[in-house]
Design an enzyme around this catalytic site. Structure first.
Site, PDB file in Angstrom:
ATOM      1  N   HIS A  92      28.921  44.725  33.858  1.00  0.00           N
ATOM      2  CA  HIS A  92      29.077  43.328  33.443  1.00  0.00           C
ATOM      3  C   HIS A  92      27.940  42.439  33.939  1.00  0.00           C
ATOM      4  O   HIS A  92      27.982  41.235  33.734  1.00  0.00           O
ATOM      5  CB  HIS A  92      30.410  42.812  33.986  1.00  0.00           C
ATOM      6  CG  HIS A  92      30.415  42.824  35.490  1.00  0.00           C
ATOM      7  ND1 HIS A  92      30.428  43.997  36.216  1.00  0.00           N
ATOM      8  CD2 HIS A  92      30.340  41.821  36.392  1.00  0.00           C
ATOM      9  CE1 HIS A  92      30.370  43.701  37.506  1.00  0.00           C
ATOM     10  NE2 HIS A  92      30.318  42.389  37.640  1.00  0.00           N
ATOM     11  N   ASP A  93      26.959  43.009  34.631  1.00  0.00           N
ATOM     12  CA  ASP A  93      25.855  42.203  35.169  1.00  0.00           C
ATOM     13  C   ASP A  93      24.553  42.436  34.406  1.00  0.00           C
ATOM     14  O   ASP A  93      23.474  42.148  34.929  1.00  0.00           O
ATOM     15  CB  ASP A  93      25.610  42.544  36.648  1.00  0.00           C
ATOM     16  CG  ASP A  93      26.692  41.998  37.562  1.00  0.00           C
ATOM     17  OD1 ASP A  93      27.370  41.032  37.176  1.00  0.00           O
ATOM     18  OD2 ASP A  93      26.858  42.542  38.669  1.00  0.00           O
TER      19      ASP A  93
ATOM     20  N   ASP B  48      38.745  45.399  41.497  1.00  0.00           N
ATOM     21  CA  ASP B  48      37.492  44.976  42.102  1.00  0.00           C
ATOM     22  C   ASP B  48      37.854  44.340  43.435  1.00  0.00           C
ATOM     23  O   ASP B  48      38.807  43.554  43.503  1.00  0.00           O
ATOM     24  CB  ASP B  48      36.823  43.934  41.191  1.00  0.00           C
ATOM     25  CG  ASP B  48      35.333  44.122  41.083  1.00  0.00           C
ATOM     26  OD1 ASP B  48      34.665  44.075  42.126  1.00  0.00           O
ATOM     27  OD2 ASP B  48      34.841  44.304  39.948  1.00  0.00           O
TER      28      ASP B  48
HETATM   29  O1  ISL Z   1      23.929  40.301  38.770  1.00  0.00           O
HETATM   30  C1  ISL Z   1      22.994  40.807  39.380  1.00  0.00           C
HETATM   31  C2  ISL Z   1      21.744  41.098  38.726  1.00  0.00           C
HETATM   32  O2  ISL Z   1      21.798  40.594  37.477  1.00  0.00           O
HETATM   33  C3  ISL Z   1      23.108  41.253  40.751  1.00  0.00           C
HETATM   34  O3  ISL Z   1      22.072  40.834  41.542  1.00  0.00           O
HETATM   35  C4  ISL Z   1      24.424  40.825  41.342  1.00  0.00           C
HETATM   36  O4  ISL Z   1      24.393  39.495  41.709  1.00  0.00           O
HETATM   37  C5  ISL Z   1      24.715  41.703  42.515  1.00  0.00           C
HETATM   38  O5  ISL Z   1      24.657  43.006  42.060  1.00  0.00           O
HETATM   39  C6  ISL Z   1      26.113  41.425  43.048  1.00  0.00           C
HETATM   40  O6  ISL Z   1      27.006  41.477  41.969  1.00  0.00           O
HETATM   41  C7  ISL Z   1      28.354  41.306  42.184  1.00  0.00           C
HETATM   42  O7  ISL Z   1      28.656  40.189  42.962  1.00  0.00           O
HETATM   43  C8  ISL Z   1      28.330  38.924  42.390  1.00  0.00           C
HETATM   44  C9  ISL Z   1      28.866  38.766  40.969  1.00  0.00           C
HETATM   45  O8  ISL Z   1      28.322  37.637  40.378  1.00  0.00           O
HETATM   46  C10 ISL Z   1      28.572  39.969  40.121  1.00  0.00           C
HETATM   47  O9  ISL Z   1      29.165  39.839  38.855  1.00  0.00           O
HETATM   48  C11 ISL Z   1      29.066  41.173  40.848  1.00  0.00           C
HETATM   49  O10 ISL Z   1      28.920  42.357  40.125  1.00  0.00           O
HETATM   50  C12 ISL Z   1      28.946  37.908  43.296  1.00  0.00           C
HETATM   51  O11 ISL Z   1      30.270  38.278  43.568  1.00  0.00           O
END
Ligand code: ISL
Length: 579
Positions: free
Chosen positions: A339-340, A99
């Protein structure tokens, strides 16, 4: 776009490192744990692993807050472990993607520590520093009205110099200023460090936030009751975005033949997307447009009530991207989990014990019969689901869901009994579900860690009910066996499923809850029809011409009755082939 490439045929297995396999009983997954499971991952049919961040980090956002790009968060292991992981992957003809989180760092990164020291610090310009504004009463306000991604203002005040810094995510995740060429070169060097170690590709986090509008203008007031507004028009896909990506490609990635997939937020219209992925533009290989993950969001954001999933949304997004990508010579990504978010079987299928196996297999059929590079989140192959609904808010620990819950709770006078509507949304979509410890066995802690250890995140008790690798491994009717077969099936018919043409059957020709499409090999007459019932009821479709076709695969032990009318059983998936 029909040009064959290994990365187009790849199956990428996303590992959330903290949750995969713990070998030293600290309740936190680690690199030796990942190494110990490579044969398993290979046996599923995946050939590449993508690791969510393993870099040094205070873990305020589970590693998406990096404090040193060149070292490893100690509980995961060491650089030597990464080297060993890479050689073990090579031995199995597998690849490693990391990542790449370079829209922001942690506030504990050395760059930020230097930057914050004084207004004339050598690295001051590596982040966004601005003077406060003052309202009529002389109260200090942030430089603009942008709302942070996890709530509150997108700016954090720093006493040291009396200025604010931009932090679109957490206050401890300051945004890097990509307009600064020294910063860009430092990032390039850190990326080369990993490529020199043998990393094959990257998933670029929050990719299109890396270029902001230079004036950082106020966002339009769309929620007048709220103090802060969305500033996405000004911070997403800014004017220099494509320049930065082309520079990354030509100066860094090309020399290593590295493959990249970018995370795209906000600007998801076809024209914007084409600029990132059209082959001729030489930027990135693929994108996560994310709209498939956002389908069931509420009207005013992820957890606001009033959203919900209907297969119609999936039908239209699938048709949109399956037909658009070939048009502008781009390439699709295929995914339903990350994971989100919540687990796809719980959000778009069903985790009701009566239907869960069928639903998980139906979703596997969807993913393995479309054109694009396929991404699987660890556990998806065994039908892992969301936390059970009887678990309360204290089992949810992710900052995004918790912050939102607490904000609403406060507005409702702190009364938890008034929070049922928000809980319902969290039960479907909280990021926690995508981060549950991997379920290896039906034993204590699901075999994720030793019995006496305390896992960092709740283990889903359903591992005792067959939702684990060990139980499913030897069961020919399990979700795991179905995934293995589906991936082998996809490989066998690459010209149809990966490189073939796509045609969606309209809702009017099938059933509102049925997603149905045809795939066709460009060079022969080979054609397939995929029928997917997104309902816990029978759905009857009438497709006269299909009576002459044969059933290739399905998720029930018997094929549906042959005839012009096909009665699909709950969550049934069938793949037909012409002649
Ligand atoms: O998590 C989200 C929706 O539930 C998204 O809005 C997310 O914040 C966005 O897609 C960016 O995500 C990525 O960067 C974030 C991190 O928290 C997330 O896990 C990652 O996938 C900040 O680095």
């Amino acid at each position: 776009n029909t040009e064959r490439q290994p990365w187009k045929e790849a199956v990428i297995y996303q590992i959330y490192p903290a949750s995969f396999k713990d070998t030293d009983s600290d309740g936190w997954g680690d690199l030796p744990g990942i190494i110990s499971k490579l044969d398993y991952i290979r046996s599923v049919g995946a050939d590449t692993i993508w690791l969510s961040p393993i870099y040094a980090s205070p873990q305020n956002d589970m590693g998406y807050d990096v404090s040193d790009y060149r070292s490893i968060h100690a509980p995961y292991g060491t650089l030597e472990d990464v080297d060993r992981l890479i050689s073990e992957l090579r031995a199995r003809d597998m690849k490693l993607w990391m990542d790449l989180v370079v829209n922001h760092t942690s506030n504990e990164h050395e760059w930020f520590k230097v930057s914050r020291r004084s207004r004339d610090s050598a690295k001051r310009d590596w982040y966004f520093w601005r003077d406060p504004k003052y309202d009529a009463e002389g109260i200090r306000k942030p430089p603009n009205n942008w709302k942070g991604m996890f709530g509150g203002s997108a700016w954090t005040y720093d006493e040291t110099t009396g200025q604010y810094y931009l932090s679109l995510f957490l206050p401890s995740q300051p945004d890097l200023n990509w307009t600064n060429s020294e910063l860009r070169e430092a990032v390039h060097d850190d990326i080369r460090f990993w490529l020199d170690h043998g990393v094959d590709g990257f998933r670029i986090d929050s990719m299109n936030l890396m270029s902001k509008h230079p004036d950082l203008p106020d966002g339009e007031i769309t929620c007048p009751d709220e103090e802060y507004q969305s500033g996405d028009k000004w911070f997403a896909s800014g004017p220099r975005m494509h320049e930065y990506l082309q520079e990354l490609r030509t100066k860094v990635f090309d020399a290593y033949n590295a493959v990249t997939v970018g995370e795209l937020g906000f600007t998801k219209d076809e024209e914007s997307v084409s600029k990132y992925v059209a082959k001729s533009r030489h930027e990135i290989n693929m994108l996560f447009t994310g709209d498939i993950i956002d389908m069931d969001f509420g009207p005013n954001g992820k957890y606001t009530p009033g959203g919900g999933f209907h297969p119609r949304q999936l039908r239209s997004l699938t048709e949109k991207w399956q037909t658009a990508m070939p048009r502008f010579d781009g390439w699709n990504t295929l995914y339903l989990d990350n994971h989100d978010s919540g687990r796809s079987v719980s959000r778009y299928g069903s985790d009701d014990p009566r239907y869960r196996t069928y639903a998980a297999k139906m979703l596997a059929t969807y993913l393995t019969t479309l054109s694009g590079t396929l991404f699987l989140l660890a556990g998806q192959e065994i039908g892992m689901a969301n936390l059970p609904k009887d678990m309360g808010i204290d089992q949810y620990i992710d900052v995004e869901g918790k912050n939102y819950y607490n904000k609403v709770l406060q507005s409702r006078g702190g009364d938890h009994s008034k929070m049922a509507d928000i809980m319902k949304e969290l039960q479907l979509k909280a990021r926690d579900h995508g981060r549950l410890p991997m379920q290896w066995t039906d034993g204590p802690n699901a075999g994720f860690t030793s019995p006496e250890a305390c896992p960092w995140m709740t283990v889903n008790p359903d591992h005792k009910l067959g939702w684990n690798v060990e139980t499913q491994q030897d069961d020919p009717n399990s979700v795991l066996s179905f995934w293995k077969e589906s991936l082998a099936f996809r490989k066998k018919f690459v010209d149809v499923f990966i490189y073939g043409s796509f045609e969606m059957l309209p809702e009017s020709a099938t059933h509102e809850k049925v997603v149905a499409y045809k795939r066709k090999d460009h060079s022969s007459d080979k054609e397939a029809l995929v029928l997917l019932n997104f309902s816990d009821q029978n759905s009857t479709v009438t497709i006269p011409w299909v009576t002459r076709w044969v059933v290739l695969r399905g998720n029930y032990s018997t094929a549906p009755i042959r005839g012009e009318m096909i009665a699909l059983r709950p969550y049934e998936a069938v793949v037909y082939c012409s002649g």
